[in-house]
Every structure is written in C-alpha cells, then in structure tokens.
Design a protein around this motif. Structure first.
Motif, PDB file in Angstrom:
ATOM      1  N   PRO A  31      22.693  20.341  31.998  1.00 11.96           N
ATOM      2  CA  PRO A  31      22.423  20.376  30.565  1.00 11.96           C
ATOM      3  C   PRO A  31      21.006  20.883  30.254  1.00 11.96           C
ATOM      4  O   PRO A  31      20.763  21.421  29.188  1.00 11.96           O
ATOM      5  CB  PRO A  31      22.589  18.920  30.132  1.00 11.96           C
ATOM      6  CG  PRO A  31      23.445  18.293  31.178  1.00 11.96           C
ATOM      7  CD  PRO A  31      23.054  18.984  32.451  1.00 11.96           C
ATOM      8  N   ALA A  32      20.084  20.708  31.205  1.00  8.94           N
ATOM      9  CA  ALA A  32      18.696  21.100  30.976  1.00  8.94           C
ATOM     10  C   ALA A  32      18.502  22.614  31.052  1.00  8.94           C
ATOM     11  O   ALA A  32      17.777  23.202  30.248  1.00  8.94           O
ATOM     12  CB  ALA A  32      17.788  20.404  31.992  1.00  8.94           C
ATOM     13  N   THR A  33      19.179  23.263  32.014  1.00  8.15           N
ATOM     14  CA  THR A  33      18.927  24.694  32.254  1.00  8.15           C
ATOM     15  C   THR A  33      20.143  25.577  32.003  1.00  8.15           C
ATOM     16  O   THR A  33      19.994  26.801  31.863  1.00  8.15           O
ATOM     17  CB  THR A  33      18.485  24.917  33.714  1.00  8.15           C
ATOM     18  OG1 THR A  33      19.584  24.582  34.593  1.00  8.15           O
ATOM     19  CG2 THR A  33      17.278  24.053  34.066  1.00  8.15           C
ATOM     20  N   GLY A  34      21.338  24.983  31.992  1.00 11.00           N
ATOM     21  CA  GLY A  34      22.553  25.784  31.892  1.00 11.00           C
ATOM     22  C   GLY A  34      22.999  26.370  33.217  1.00 11.00           C
ATOM     23  O   GLY A  34      24.034  27.027  33.300  1.00 11.00           O
ATOM     24  N   LEU A  35      22.224  26.131  34.277  1.00 10.29           N
ATOM     25  CA  LEU A  35      22.535  26.684  35.593  1.00 10.29           C
ATOM     26  C   LEU A  35      23.343  25.674  36.415  1.00 10.29           C
ATOM     27  O   LEU A  35      23.310  24.470  36.163  1.00 10.29           O
ATOM     28  CB  LEU A  35      21.241  27.066  36.324  1.00 10.29           C
ATOM     29  CG  LEU A  35      20.280  27.988  35.553  1.00 10.29           C
ATOM     30  CD1 LEU A  35      19.058  28.311  36.402  1.00 10.29           C
ATOM     31  CD2 LEU A  35      20.986  29.261  35.101  1.00 10.29           C
ATOM     32  N   ILE A  36      24.056  26.171  37.419  1.00  8.22           N
ATOM     33  CA  ILE A  36      24.916  25.318  38.233  1.00  8.22           C
ATOM     34  C   ILE A  36      24.082  24.517  39.240  1.00  8.22           C
ATOM     35  O   ILE A  36      23.170  25.047  39.873  1.00  8.22           O
ATOM     36  CB  ILE A  36      25.976  26.159  38.981  1.00  8.22           C
ATOM     37  CG1 ILE A  36      26.810  26.967  37.978  1.00  8.22           C
ATOM     38  CG2 ILE A  36      26.869  25.263  39.833  1.00  8.22           C
ATOM     39  CD1 ILE A  36      27.523  26.142  36.931  1.00  8.22           C
ATOM     40  N   LYS A  37      24.438  23.229  39.372  1.00 13.40           N
ATOM     41  CA  LYS A  37      23.779  22.339  40.342  1.00 13.40           C
ATOM     42  C   LYS A  37      24.852  21.550  41.086  1.00 13.40           C
ATOM     43  O   LYS A  37      26.030  21.540  40.704  1.00 13.40           O
ATOM     44  CB  LYS A  37      22.824  21.380  39.620  1.00 13.40           C
ATOM     45  CG  LYS A  37      23.536  20.414  38.670  1.00 13.40           C
ATOM     46  CD  LYS A  37      22.584  19.390  38.073  1.00 13.40           C
ATOM     47  CE  LYS A  37      23.321  18.404  37.168  1.00 13.40           C
ATOM     48  NZ  LYS A  37      22.439  17.336  36.670  1.00 13.40           N
ATOM     49  N   ASN A  38      24.442  20.886  42.155  1.00 12.01           N
ATOM     50  CA  ASN A  38      25.311  19.955  42.902  1.00 12.01           C
ATOM     51  C   ASN A  38      26.608  20.602  43.379  1.00 12.01           C
ATOM     52  O   ASN A  38      27.637  19.934  43.473  1.00 12.01           O
ATOM     53  CB  ASN A  38      25.665  18.727  42.047  1.00 12.01           C
ATOM     54  CG  ASN A  38      24.455  17.907  41.643  1.00 12.01           C
ATOM     55  OD1 ASN A  38      23.353  18.156  42.100  1.00 12.01           O
ATOM     56  ND2 ASN A  38      24.656  16.936  40.776  1.00 12.01           N
ATOM     57  N   ALA A  45      28.450  30.212  33.451  1.00 12.94           N
ATOM     58  CA  ALA A  45      29.082  30.291  32.132  1.00 12.94           C
ATOM     59  C   ALA A  45      28.636  31.558  31.397  1.00 12.94           C
ATOM     60  O   ALA A  45      29.470  32.307  30.872  1.00 12.94           O
ATOM     61  CB  ALA A  45      28.746  29.051  31.305  1.00 12.94           C
ATOM     62  N   GLY A  46      27.343  31.797  31.381  1.00 10.54           N
ATOM     63  CA  GLY A  46      26.828  32.973  30.678  1.00 10.54           C
ATOM     64  C   GLY A  46      27.325  34.276  31.274  1.00 10.54           C
ATOM     65  O   GLY A  46      27.695  35.210  30.544  1.00 10.54           O
ATOM     66  N   ASP A  47      27.346  34.343  32.583  1.00  5.61           N
ATOM     67  CA  ASP A  47      27.778  35.575  33.252  1.00  5.61           C
ATOM     68  C   ASP A  47      29.259  35.846  33.002  1.00  5.61           C
ATOM     69  O   ASP A  47      29.671  36.998  32.790  1.00  5.61           O
ATOM     70  CB  ASP A  47      27.494  35.490  34.757  1.00  5.61           C
ATOM     71  CG  ASP A  47      26.007  35.498  35.064  1.00  5.61           C
ATOM     72  OD1 ASP A  47      25.225  35.975  34.215  1.00  5.61           O
ATOM     73  OD2 ASP A  47      25.626  35.019  36.155  1.00  5.61           O
ATOM     74  N   LEU A  48      30.076  34.787  33.015  1.00  4.71           N
ATOM     75  CA  LEU A  48      31.502  34.974  32.753  1.00  4.71           C
ATOM     76  C   LEU A  48      31.767  35.299  31.281  1.00  4.71           C
ATOM     77  O   LEU A  48      32.657  36.093  30.966  1.00  4.71           O
ATOM     78  CB  LEU A  48      32.286  33.734  33.175  1.00  4.71           C
ATOM     79  CG  LEU A  48      32.500  33.577  34.684  1.00  4.71           C
ATOM     80  CD1 LEU A  48      33.120  32.223  34.996  1.00  4.71           C
ATOM     81  CD2 LEU A  48      33.372  34.703  35.245  1.00  4.71           C
TER      82      LEU A  48
END
Length: 296
Positions: free
Chosen positions: A73-80, A92-95
């Motif tokens: 939620p902080a960066t929008g990037l995938i974690k874990n 999400a943004g790339d798709l």
C-alpha cells in the motif's frame, strides 16, 4: 453488475491460469507456463491470455489477478512474493498500461478466501476466514462479502504468528525463512509437518501412511491436528468467524474435519463453539475464481 464478464487470473510459480465467469458460471479456462525469472515475459504472457480469451468470447472483461505476494500500500510495488522476479515491480501499473484498463490485484490466499465466501463453502456467512495449508500457510479474511486488506496488506497472515500454547511434544525450535522462530508455518505447512514428523516422508506420503493406520504417522497427524486447532483457536479468539474454510494440499486430509473441531472447543475462549470448519467447495479453482470476484 452480477452478469458482467469477469476474468480471474492466477499467477503461479509454474503456470498462469485464466478463467472467465459470467453470472458466476465458468465459461472459459486456459493456462500457459509461467516464464521463469522473466518479468517482461510474464507481463506479455498475461496480456496474451487476456487478448486470446476476449477474442474467443467477443467481449471485454474486468480483470482480477491473484499473485504469490502482495502489493505494498505504501509504494504500489510487489512485496513478499516467492516468485522473486515480481518483487519491487509495479505489476498493476505495468499490466494496466499493457491492457489499457484498470486491474485489481490480491494475494492468492485472499483470492481463495473471497471465492469461498462469495459462492463456495462460506457462502452466506458474514465472516469467513480462508486458510491455505500447502507449501506455505496463508489466509484471507472476508467480512460481509468484502475482502479485508488492511493498511499493510497482510490481513490473514496467521502463518507468521508463533505457535500458541507451545508444548514439549511440539519438538525443537525451528527458524522460519522470515527470520523468526517457530512460526505456525514451520509446523502446519506440508514441508514443515514432514520435517518435524521425523519419519523421512513428504506430506503426501505421511498423510497416506496415517490413512492406512501406520502408528507413527497417525501420531504425527494427531499432533498436527492439535497444533492446527491451537493456531485456529487463536484466530477465533480475535476474529470470531462464522466459517473457517481450509484449502491447499493438506486440506484434503479427511480426519482433520473430525479431529480438529472438538480440539477447537478446548482452546477457544468460549463455552460453546459455533464456528464451522469446512473444506473448500471449489478446491484448486478457488484462487482463480476469487481473482475474478475482486471486482464487485
């Protein structure tokens, strides 16, 4: 809105699967191999599946995707994510750029919980805790049909709490890959149960041996059931769900549905336990179905 065409996509480590739902009914399913360690190729594989299905159905669809990780939620990037090529990427943004429409992402355990709450074993229940017992231990929480995400995108991650009410019979302390000791996942995942049993069998073989009455395997399964009951009771004490739905490979062990409920009553802080423990209705399809239900 219920009759809209929905695509659900399960982005797994070995395969990418897509289904199309209309009126809650599956009308199409396709899959392809997941490109290994190649983020750009993974994006293209997902886009190709979407375009292929839309051509076949002659219609555009909403898109939800279940992933082996979470969107920060902080960066929008995938974690874990255990598919490490996804970590740090704006999936999400790339798709959305590739597919020219908004998409929704959720953890695969969250998708499982949502599927079973919408039209599976937990349908009609106001509170559903969906549990994955497989290579890892995960979970998702659905309240009044809505997935609980949380500000850290970790709601339902009970597998990385410590095993409650530790007993000598639980064996030696083990370090989890997360860096902490004795996480529930080190006891209740398939590899965790197999390692702690000390019988030199993998989880499938251990379950088969227990089903055939082999004494040490039966004892290992009884220990597993007790650990599962303690772990779920600690969730019940906080969430008090109407239904707990089990999925993943170990959820197919029939004895758990007989042995665990009486043990839950022993550990949960209540005089009479009304929570129902049920196997997943949609089985291995729950994750991909839940991804389709990410759109209301």
């Amino acid at each position: 809105m219920h009759s809209r065409l929905r695509f659900g996509i399960d982005l797994g480590g070995s395969k990418i699967e897509i289904i199309a739902l209309r009126d809650g009914q599956q009308i199409l399913r396709q899959r392809c191999a997941t490109p290994q360690g190649d983020y750009a190729a993974t994006l293209n594989a997902i886009a190709s599946l979407v375009h292929q299905c839309e051509r076949e159905l002659a219609a555009n669809a909403s898109i939800g995707i279940g992933i082996p990780g979470a969107r920060s939620p902080a960066t929008g990037l995938i974690k874990n994510a255990n598919s490490t090529c996804l970590i740090g990427q704006d999936l999400a943004g790339d798709l959305e750029h590739l597919l020219e429409r908004p998409i929704r992402l959720a953890n695969d355990a969250d998708c499982f919980a949502l599927s079973e709450a919408c039209d599976g074993a937990g349908a009609g229940a106001s509170t559903v805790f969906g549990v994955i017992l497989g290579t890892g231990v995960g979970g998702g929480i659905v309240i009044n049909g809505q997935l609980l995400r949380g500000p850290n995108a970790i709601a339902g991650e009970w597998g990385h709490n410590p095993l409650p009410w530790r007993q000598p019979a639980d064996g030696a302390v083990r370090r989890c890959y997360c860096g902490l000791d004795d996480c529930i996942e080190t006891f209740l995942s398939g590899p965790g149960w197999a390692a702690r049993s000390g019988l030199g069998l993998n989880a499938d073989a251990l379950a088969q041996a227990a089903a055939s009455g082999e004494a040490r395997a039966v004892q290992a399964l009884k220990c597993y059931a007790d650990q599962l009951a303690r772990s779920l009771a600690s969730v019940i004490n906080i969430l008090d769900p109407e239904v707990i739905v089990l999925g993943g490979g170990l959820s197919n062990i029939a004895a758990l549905y007989d042995w665990v409920p009486p043990l839950l009553s022993r550990y949960a802080f209540t005089d009479q336990l009304s929570t129902r423990l049920l196997p997943a209705q949609h089985g291995d399809s729950s994750g991909v179905r839940g991804a389709a239900w990410l759109w209301p």
